[in-house]
Design a protein around this motif. Structure first.
Motif, PDB file in Angstrom:
ATOM      1  N   CYS A  12       0.863  -1.174   0.000  1.00  0.00           N
ATOM      2  CA  CYS A  12       0.000   0.000   0.000  1.00  0.00           C
ATOM      3  C   CYS A  12       0.904   1.230   0.000  1.00  0.00           C
ATOM      4  CB  CYS A  12      -0.892  -0.017   1.243  1.00  0.00           C
ATOM      5  SG  CYS A  12      -2.145   1.255   1.270  1.00  0.00           S
ATOM      6  N   ARG A  16      -1.712   6.505   0.766  1.00  0.00           N
ATOM      7  CA  ARG A  16      -2.971   5.814   1.094  1.00  0.00           C
ATOM      8  C   ARG A  16      -3.019   5.439   2.572  1.00  0.00           C
ATOM      9  NH1 ARG A  16      -8.037   5.537   0.954  1.00  0.00           N
ATOM     10  NH2 ARG A  16      -8.936   3.483   0.797  1.00  0.00           N
ATOM     11  N   GLU A  19      -3.807   8.555   4.538  1.00  0.00           N
ATOM     12  CA  GLU A  19      -5.222   8.912   4.390  1.00  0.00           C
ATOM     13  C   GLU A  19      -6.099   8.042   5.283  1.00  0.00           C
ATOM     14  OE1 GLU A  19      -5.966   8.421   0.225  1.00  0.00           O
ATOM     15  OE2 GLU A  19      -4.826  10.225  -0.320  1.00  0.00           O
ATOM     16  N   ARG A  20      -5.841   6.754   5.303  1.00  0.00           N
ATOM     17  CA  ARG A  20      -6.652   5.834   6.116  1.00  0.00           C
ATOM     18  C   ARG A  20      -6.491   6.102   7.604  1.00  0.00           C
ATOM     19  NH1 ARG A  20      -7.034  -0.090   3.640  1.00  0.00           N
ATOM     20  NH2 ARG A  20      -8.324  -0.181   5.486  1.00  0.00           N
ATOM     21  N   LYS A  23      -8.264   9.328   8.527  1.00  0.00           N
ATOM     22  CA  LYS A  23      -9.708   9.087   8.580  1.00  0.00           C
ATOM     23  C   LYS A  23     -10.076   8.366   9.872  1.00  0.00           C
ATOM     24  CE  LYS A  23     -13.534   7.117   5.939  1.00  0.00           C
ATOM     25  NZ  LYS A  23     -13.918   6.411   4.726  1.00  0.00           N
ATOM     26  N   ARG A  24      -9.260   7.384  10.255  1.00  0.00           N
ATOM     27  CA  ARG A  24      -9.514   6.661  11.496  1.00  0.00           C
ATOM     28  C   ARG A  24      -9.438   7.611  12.693  1.00  0.00           C
ATOM     29  NH1 ARG A  24      -5.665   1.778  13.543  1.00  0.00           N
ATOM     30  NH2 ARG A  24      -4.309   3.505  14.063  1.00  0.00           N
TER      31      ARG A  24
END
Length: 64
Positions: A12, A16, A19-20, A23-24
């Motif tokens: 990954c 990315r 970003e994840r 968001k978490r």
């Protein structure tokens, strides 16, 4: 000693992953998902895990 038959590496991009994690942090309010901590974790991963990935690649055991 246990020798694996197969090693799964989930590839990954850093962007990315960031970003994840951001968001978490928003969804769960996790204070350890701040930009500085995220960068530190990714650096730590590169320093410690990538040599293992390369080792298992040389053995022909990595599936990405």
């Amino acid at each position: 000693i246990c020798t694996p038959d197969l090693v799964v590496f989930l590839a990954c991009s850093n962007q990315r992953l960031k970003e994840r994690l951001e968001k978490r942090a928003e969804q769960q309010g996790r204070p350890d998902d701040n930009p500085k901590a995220i960068d530190r974790r990714l650096t730590n991963f590169k320093q410690n895990a990538i040599p293992l990935v390369k080792y298992f690649q040389e053995k022909g055991l990595i599936v990405t």
